[in-house]
Design an enzyme around this catalytic site. Structure first.
Site, short mmCIF file in Angstrom:
data_model
loop_
_atom_site.label_atom_id
_atom_site.label_comp_id
_atom_site.label_asym_id
_atom_site.label_seq_id
_atom_site.Cartn_x
_atom_site.Cartn_y
_atom_site.Cartn_z
N HIS A 1 -12.80 10.71 11.13
CA HIS A 1 -13.16 9.95 9.93
C HIS A 1 -13.32 8.45 10.20
CE1 HIS A 1 -13.33 8.79 5.76
NE2 HIS A 1 -12.29 7.98 5.92
N GLN A 2 -12.38 7.87 10.94
CA GLN A 2 -12.42 6.40 11.15
C GLN A 2 -13.54 5.96 12.08
OE1 GLN A 2 -10.23 4.43 9.54
NE2 GLN A 2 -9.06 6.16 8.74
N ARG B 1 -10.62 -1.90 6.83
CA ARG B 1 -9.70 -2.90 7.41
C ARG B 1 -9.33 -2.52 8.85
NH1 ARG B 1 -4.93 -0.20 9.12
NH2 ARG B 1 -3.23 -0.40 7.63
N LYS C 1 0.88 -1.17 0.00
CA LYS C 1 0.00 0.00 0.00
C LYS C 1 0.91 1.21 0.00
CE LYS C 1 -2.48 1.75 3.59
NZ LYS C 1 -3.64 1.95 4.49
N GLY D 1 -4.10 -2.07 18.30
CA GLY D 1 -4.23 -2.22 16.83
C GLY D 1 -3.35 -1.20 16.12
N MET E 1 -6.96 2.01 18.80
CA MET E 1 -6.77 1.99 17.36
C MET E 1 -6.08 3.25 16.82
SD MET E 1 -7.98 -0.95 16.95
CE MET E 1 -7.72 -1.02 15.19
N GLY E 2 -5.98 4.30 17.61
CA GLY E 2 -5.46 5.56 17.08
C GLY E 2 -3.94 5.64 17.05
N THR E 3 -3.28 4.96 17.99
CA THR E 3 -1.82 5.11 18.10
C THR E 3 -1.11 4.22 17.10
OG1 THR E 3 -2.03 5.72 20.42
CG2 THR E 3 0.13 4.93 19.71
N ASP E 4 -0.58 4.86 16.06
CA ASP E 4 0.13 4.12 15.01
C ASP E 4 1.47 4.78 14.68
OD1 ASP E 4 -0.84 6.40 13.87
OD2 ASP E 4 -1.93 5.44 12.24
P1 NAD Z 1 -9.33 12.40 11.99
O1 NAD Z 1 -8.35 13.50 11.79
O2 NAD Z 1 -10.52 12.33 11.10
O3 NAD Z 1 -9.87 12.45 13.51
C1 NAD Z 1 -8.98 12.64 14.58
C2 NAD Z 1 -9.69 12.38 15.89
O4 NAD Z 1 -8.74 12.56 16.95
C3 NAD Z 1 -10.84 13.33 16.18
O5 NAD Z 1 -11.83 12.65 16.92
C4 NAD Z 1 -10.18 14.39 17.05
O6 NAD Z 1 -11.08 15.09 17.88
C5 NAD Z 1 -9.25 13.54 17.86
N1 NAD Z 1 -8.12 14.25 18.45
C6 NAD Z 1 -7.15 14.94 17.78
N2 NAD Z 1 -6.27 15.46 18.67
C7 NAD Z 1 -6.69 15.07 19.89
C8 NAD Z 1 -6.21 15.29 21.21
N3 NAD Z 1 -5.09 15.98 21.43
N4 NAD Z 1 -6.90 14.74 22.25
C9 NAD Z 1 -8.03 14.03 22.02
N5 NAD Z 1 -8.52 13.79 20.80
C10 NAD Z 1 -7.88 14.31 19.76
O7 NAD Z 1 -8.50 11.06 11.95
P2 NAD Z 1 -8.99 9.58 11.64
O8 NAD Z 1 -8.79 9.29 10.19
O9 NAD Z 1 -10.32 9.34 12.26
O10 NAD Z 1 -7.84 8.75 12.41
C11 NAD Z 1 -7.82 8.73 13.83
C12 NAD Z 1 -6.52 8.12 14.30
O11 NAD Z 1 -6.44 6.75 13.86
C13 NAD Z 1 -5.27 8.79 13.72
O12 NAD Z 1 -4.32 8.89 14.75
C14 NAD Z 1 -4.81 7.84 12.64
O13 NAD Z 1 -3.43 7.94 12.39
C15 NAD Z 1 -5.18 6.51 13.27
N6 NAD Z 1 -5.32 5.39 12.32
C16 NAD Z 1 -4.92 4.18 12.75
C17 NAD Z 1 -5.04 3.09 11.92
C18 NAD Z 1 -4.61 1.73 12.42
O14 NAD Z 1 -4.55 0.79 11.61
N7 NAD Z 1 -4.38 1.56 13.69
C19 NAD Z 1 -5.59 3.23 10.64
C20 NAD Z 1 -6.04 4.49 10.24
C21 NAD Z 1 -5.92 5.58 11.10
#
Ligand code: NAD
Length: 341
Positions: free
Chosen positions: A156-157, A129, A86, A311, A238-241
């Site tokens: 978004h996710q 995914r 990817k 994740g 899931m957010g920490t990558d």
């Molecule tokens: P996005 O930009 O659409 O949304 C970001 C989210 O994080 C929002 O809810 C926002 O309010 C919140 N946020 C931002 N800064 C913050 C803070 N300091 N404290 C609390 N909340 C905060 O992003 P997204 O596309 O929804 O992605 C969210 C996270 O998931 C990103 O960190 C992205 O890198 C990660 N991600 C992980 C995977 C994986 O496989 N694990 C895949 C895709 C995305």
């Protein structure tokens, strides 16, 4: 390259050696559903744990142009016969152009010959995914009687995450928290569609009520503290990558059962990085979820145990869903076909 042509549906299942299929974003959305993504991701996690599939080192570079981050995630799944990468990243100025900031495309190759066989839009697939990964963790690790799901994050996710998670248990209520509360409206809308009550709550209430929690933010600090979490909860982080990102209290780790998609990533760029750095967790304490799927390791061992799924997101997940999307699109007669020679 010659111009791609769209073959009639009945010709698409008779592709010739050397044909390359193109699966546009819109077709991916039509052909691959949550169930397909779940099965593809569960199978590849299982293959990774059996060493039948492995990820290659991730490349991620700042381009010094348009503020963009660009990279590759790649691997080979010998069990599912998916080879590829990817490619993509983050272009912060895209939104102003009416484009998605996160851009990705999956390239699939024939493992027997090395010839390219598919180009698949990767934006929608990334979301399904990632949602499938947390869903697989809920299916294998959450208490069967989980009733309340808590969402931390409403970006978004998050909508993909919530829709997929709701299919894993008979949830009766959704609670949510987001840095900017108005964004929670889209999660409330999903709750309404599902016929479930939704409540926007503070983070301590979320921890006290939720049996399953999904964190999906870009935060760089612990948003959920240890003492707020209910015994028996399952937390899918899931957010920490990336190095430096963080969503939960590292103090949650020592007493919890900890699982991940890939241990090497969890300890470096995943949520576990902080507990590892603080000496609260050892690499050996983390179980690959594939081992649980394969029945080689236990999952949850008591009703009161807190389980954590870290994740981190691996390239093999992308290849698995892109392969499924390409197969389904060919069957549905929805691909464009071209050749390099
Ligand atoms: P996005 O930009 O659409 O949304 C970001 C989210 O994080 C929002 O809810 C926002 O309010 C919140 N946020 C931002 N800064 C913050 C803070 N300091 N404290 C609390 N909340 C905060 O992003 P997204 O596309 O929804 O992605 C969210 C996270 O998931 C990103 O960190 C992205 O890198 C990660 N991600 C992980 C995977 C994986 O496989 N694990 C895949 C895709 C995305």
């Amino acid at each position: 390259m010659q111009t791609a042509e769209t073959l009639p549906a009945n010709d698409q299942t008779n592709l010739q050696d050397g044909d390359i299929v193109i699966v546009p974003e819109a077709v991916c959305q039509d052909v691959i559903g949550r169930d397909d993504a779940f099965k593809a991701v569960e199978a590849v996690f299982a293959a990774m744990a059996k060493r039948d599939a492995w990820n290659f080192p991730v490349v991620r570079e700042a381009l010094g142009h348009e503020g963009a981050l660009y990279g590759f995630k790649s691997g080979f799944d010998k069990a599912g016969m998916a080879l590829g990468l990817k490619s993509g990243g983050y272009w912060p100025n895209n939104a102003a152009r009416g484009l998605t900031n996160h851009q990705s495309t999956v390239f699939l190759f024939d493992p027997d010959t090395g010839r390219v066989k598919a180009l698949v839009g990767g934006n929608y697939l990334t979301a399904v995914r990632t949602a499938a990964a947390s869903s697989v963790s809920i299916a294998h690790l959450a208490r069967q009687d989980a009733k309340v799901i808590g969402m931390v994050g409403a970006g978004h996710q998050s909508t993909f995450q919530l829709r997929a998670a709701l299919e894993q248990r008979k949830f009766e209520k959704i609670v949510g928290w987001n840095l900017h509360a108005p964004a929670l409206a889209k999660l409330a809308e999903i709750a309404k569609e599902a016929g479930l009550p939704f409540e926007a709550v503070e983070r301590d209430r979320l921890g006290a009520e939720a049996d399953v929690i999904i964190t999906i933010t870009s935060a760089h600090e612990a948003l959920l503290l240890k003492d707020w979490i209910k015994p028996g909860a399952h937390i899918a982080c899931m957010g920490t990558d990336t190095k430096g990102k963080q969503e939960i209290d590292p103090a949650l780790f020592p007493a919890a059962a900890v699982f991940t998609d890939e241990i090497a990533q969890a300890v470096t760029i995943g949520e576990a990085q902080h507990a590892i750095a603080g000496g609260l967790l050892q690499e050996d304490d983390i179980t690959a979820i594939g081992d649980v799927i394969n029945g080689d390791q236990p999952g949850r061992t008591s009703e009161d145990q807190i389980t954590i799924f870290d994740g981190t997101g691996v390239g093999l997940q992308d290849l698995a869903v892109a392969s499924a999307a390409a197969d389904l699109a060919v069957k549905a007669g929805r691909v464009q076909v071209t050749r390099l020679i």
